[in-house]
Design a protein around this motif. Structure first.
Motif, short mmCIF file in Angstrom:
data_model
loop_
_atom_site.label_atom_id
_atom_site.label_comp_id
_atom_site.label_asym_id
_atom_site.label_seq_id
_atom_site.Cartn_x
_atom_site.Cartn_y
_atom_site.Cartn_z
N ASP A 177 0.83 -1.21 0.00
CA ASP A 177 0.00 0.00 0.00
C ASP A 177 0.86 1.25 0.00
O ASP A 177 0.58 2.22 -0.71
CB ASP A 177 -0.93 0.01 1.22
N LYS A 178 1.93 1.22 0.79
CA LYS A 178 2.82 2.39 0.85
C LYS A 178 3.53 2.59 -0.49
O LYS A 178 3.65 3.72 -0.97
CB LYS A 178 3.85 2.23 1.95
N MET A 179 3.97 1.50 -1.10
CA MET A 179 4.65 1.61 -2.38
C MET A 179 3.71 2.16 -3.44
O MET A 179 4.09 3.01 -4.25
CB MET A 179 5.19 0.24 -2.82
N ALA A 180 2.46 1.68 -3.44
CA ALA A 180 1.48 2.17 -4.40
C ALA A 180 1.27 3.66 -4.26
O ALA A 180 1.23 4.41 -5.24
CB ALA A 180 0.16 1.43 -4.22
N GLN A 181 1.16 4.14 -3.02
CA GLN A 181 0.95 5.57 -2.79
C GLN A 181 2.20 6.37 -3.13
O GLN A 181 2.10 7.50 -3.63
CB GLN A 181 0.51 5.82 -1.35
N ASP A 182 3.38 5.79 -2.87
CA ASP A 182 4.63 6.47 -3.24
C ASP A 182 4.73 6.63 -4.75
O ASP A 182 5.11 7.70 -5.25
CB ASP A 182 5.83 5.67 -2.74
N PHE A 183 4.37 5.57 -5.49
CA PHE A 183 4.39 5.66 -6.95
C PHE A 183 3.37 6.68 -7.45
O PHE A 183 3.65 7.46 -8.37
CB PHE A 183 4.09 4.29 -7.57
N HIS A 184 2.19 6.66 -6.85
CA HIS A 184 1.14 7.60 -7.25
C HIS A 184 1.60 9.04 -7.00
O HIS A 184 1.41 9.92 -7.85
CB HIS A 184 -0.14 7.30 -6.49
N GLN A 185 2.22 9.27 -5.85
CA GLN A 185 2.68 10.62 -5.54
C GLN A 185 3.81 11.05 -6.48
O GLN A 185 3.86 12.21 -6.91
CB GLN A 185 3.16 10.70 -4.09
N LYS A 186 4.69 10.12 -6.82
CA LYS A 186 5.76 10.41 -7.78
C LYS A 186 5.14 10.81 -9.12
O LYS A 186 5.59 11.78 -9.76
CB LYS A 186 6.64 9.16 -7.96
N ALA A 187 4.10 10.09 -9.53
CA ALA A 187 3.45 10.39 -10.81
C ALA A 187 2.83 11.78 -10.80
O ALA A 187 2.90 12.51 -11.80
CB ALA A 187 2.39 9.34 -11.12
N ILE A 188 2.26 12.16 -9.68
CA ILE A 188 1.67 13.50 -9.57
C ILE A 188 2.78 14.56 -9.57
O ILE A 188 2.72 15.55 -10.31
CB ILE A 188 0.80 13.63 -8.30
N TRP B 174 3.40 0.51 -15.45
CA TRP B 174 2.02 0.21 -15.85
C TRP B 174 1.07 1.32 -15.39
O TRP B 174 0.20 1.75 -16.16
CB TRP B 174 1.58 -1.12 -15.26
N MET B 175 1.25 1.78 -14.17
CA MET B 175 0.39 2.85 -13.67
C MET B 175 0.48 4.10 -14.54
O MET B 175 -0.53 4.74 -14.84
CB MET B 175 0.77 3.19 -12.22
N VAL B 176 1.70 4.42 -14.97
CA VAL B 176 1.89 5.61 -15.81
C VAL B 176 1.34 5.37 -17.21
O VAL B 176 0.67 6.24 -17.80
CB VAL B 176 3.37 6.02 -15.85
N LYS C 108 -8.38 3.31 -7.72
CA LYS C 108 -8.51 3.85 -6.36
C LYS C 108 -8.05 5.30 -6.24
O LYS C 108 -8.40 5.99 -5.28
CB LYS C 108 -7.76 2.97 -5.36
N ASN C 109 -7.29 5.76 -7.23
CA ASN C 109 -6.84 7.16 -7.22
C ASN C 109 -7.44 7.98 -8.36
O ASN C 109 -7.08 9.14 -8.54
CB ASN C 109 -5.31 7.23 -7.30
N ALA C 110 -8.37 7.38 -9.10
CA ALA C 110 -8.93 8.05 -10.27
C ALA C 110 -9.73 9.29 -9.88
O ALA C 110 -10.47 9.29 -8.90
CB ALA C 110 -9.81 7.09 -11.06
N THR C 111 -9.58 10.33 -10.68
CA THR C 111 -10.40 11.54 -10.52
C THR C 111 -11.56 11.55 -11.50
O THR C 111 -12.47 12.36 -11.38
CB THR C 111 -9.55 12.81 -10.71
N ILE C 112 -11.52 10.64 -12.47
CA ILE C 112 -12.64 10.48 -13.42
C ILE C 112 -12.52 9.09 -14.03
O ILE C 112 -11.41 8.52 -14.12
CB ILE C 112 -12.61 11.57 -14.54
N PHE C 113 -13.64 8.51 -14.42
CA PHE C 113 -13.67 7.22 -15.11
C PHE C 113 -14.27 7.41 -16.49
O PHE C 113 -15.22 8.18 -16.67
CB PHE C 113 -14.53 6.21 -14.33
N THR C 114 -13.73 6.68 -17.47
CA THR C 114 -14.35 6.66 -18.81
C THR C 114 -14.74 5.22 -19.11
O THR C 114 -13.96 4.28 -18.88
CB THR C 114 -13.40 7.18 -19.90
N PHE C 115 -15.95 5.06 -19.64
CA PHE C 115 -16.48 3.74 -19.95
C PHE C 115 -17.17 3.75 -21.30
O PHE C 115 -17.62 4.80 -21.77
CB PHE C 115 -17.52 3.30 -18.90
N ASN C 116 -17.30 2.57 -21.90
CA ASN C 116 -18.11 2.38 -23.09
C ASN C 116 -19.39 1.66 -22.71
O ASN C 116 -19.37 0.73 -21.88
CB ASN C 116 -17.36 1.56 -24.14
#
Length: 322
Positions: A8-19, A58-60, A119-127
């Motif tokens: 969980d910490k690694m996921a949030q660290d990667f997400h924060q790096k991406a931001i 993959w996240m990026v 879990k960190n999405a600010t918007i979703f797109t669907f078909n």
């Protein structure tokens, strides 16, 4: 429990790096707070990040891939969606939803699998399939209206939040619906580059980048044990040659696109090469894993993670050879 906490910490660290580094905004102009990268430079960056860690790459790749839809949404709404510092689009390209026309918009229901980054999405797109027709419509839905099912137990990419998501009778106003074949305002040249090629060129550097990391770890093992690494070096050289050919053709394709002179046959050749390379990477990774003895069977071993991440990333339907 400790392993889950680390993940969980690694996921949030990667997400924060991406931001912090605007990695979810590679294909957005400065007007949207983006990095305004070219397609070739973004491919190289995703490759580098994937070599660092498969989950990060993959996240990026998924997160920044959502920049494509910026050119197809209502321009004012697109500005609202993409301009925030933490903007992240998640969703699915599968048409597994249903849409019913109502006053001012659509009522949408559906379930979509493999929504990486949800879990960190600010918007979703669907078909979604339009009720009573064979036509589909794409919609953007706020996260507050999306249920995340927390069901990702895939072989690899464990912290990529690739869960199933669903909505039930959500009202989507007209300005949040769009067609992927009808651009509204192209704000970055990638947004009218062919979508299939765009998506594949976001995914294939993840696979190759992870394999490069496997080679690094494997050579360290061979050196520490004084094993002959000639076979590994030959495999590595062959993979690198194929990757350089992909990079070369990507540059040619991108320049042709910028010059409004895209050659569809050359693009088809690029796609064939990418799919063949994906297949090759999977076979090479399996051979490599088999050379390295019992130690790499433990999930904690870095090569084990690379192997699982590569097999998972390479399984994406767009990378499948027909």
């Amino acid at each position: 429990m400790k392993q889950e906490a680390r993940s969980d910490k690694m996921a949030q660290d990667f997400h924060q790096k991406a931001i912090n580094e605007k990695l979810y905004k590679l294909f957005l102009s400065e007007d949207f707070g983006g990095r305004n990268e070219s397609l070739p430079s973004a491919v190289d960056l995703i490759h580098k990040l994937s070599h660092e860690d498969g989950d990060l790459g993959w996240m990026v790749a998924i997160g920044t891939g959502g920049n494509y839809f910026c050119g197809y949404l209502d321009p004012e709404y697109a500005k609202e969606v993409y301009s925030t510092i933490n903007s992240l689009v998640a969703g699915s390209g599968a048409t597994t939803g249903k849409a019913k026309r109502v006053d001012g918009g659509w009522k949408v229901s559906g379930n979509w699998k493999y929504a990486s980054g949800c879990k960190n999405a600010t918007i979703f797109t669907f078909n979604a399939l339009i009720e009573g027709t064979e036509e589909k419509i794409s919609v953007a839905i706020d996260p507050i209206n999306v249920t995340i099912h927390d069901d990702w137990t895939g072989l690899g990419l464990a912290i990529s939040d690739t869960h199933s998501v669903s909505v039930m009778d959500v009202f989507v106003p007209d300005h949040q619906s769009f067609s992927g074949s009808e651009p509204k305002m192209i704000t970055h040249p990638v947004q009218n580059y062919p979508f299939l090629e765009f998506a594949v060129l976001c995914f294939i550097p993840v696979v190759d980048g992870i394999l490069g990391k496997m080679f690094d770890h494997a050579l360290e093992i061979f050196e520490s044990r004084n094993w002959d690494s000639e076979k590994i070096e030959a495999l590595k050289s062959e993979v690198e040659d194929h990757w350089e050919e992909i990079r070369k053709l990507t540059n040619i394709s991108w320049q042709a696109h910028l010059n409004n002179d895209l050659d569809l046959e050359e693009n088809a050749r690029l796609m064939e090469l990418c799919l063949a390379h994906n297949h090759q990477c999977r076979l090479v990774a399996t051979d490599l894993f088999g050379m390295l003895g019992m130690a790499v069977l433990y999930k904690e071993h870095p090569i084990n993670k690379c192997f699982r991440d590569l097999l998972t990333a390479s399984q994406h339907s767009l990378l499948k050879q027909v």
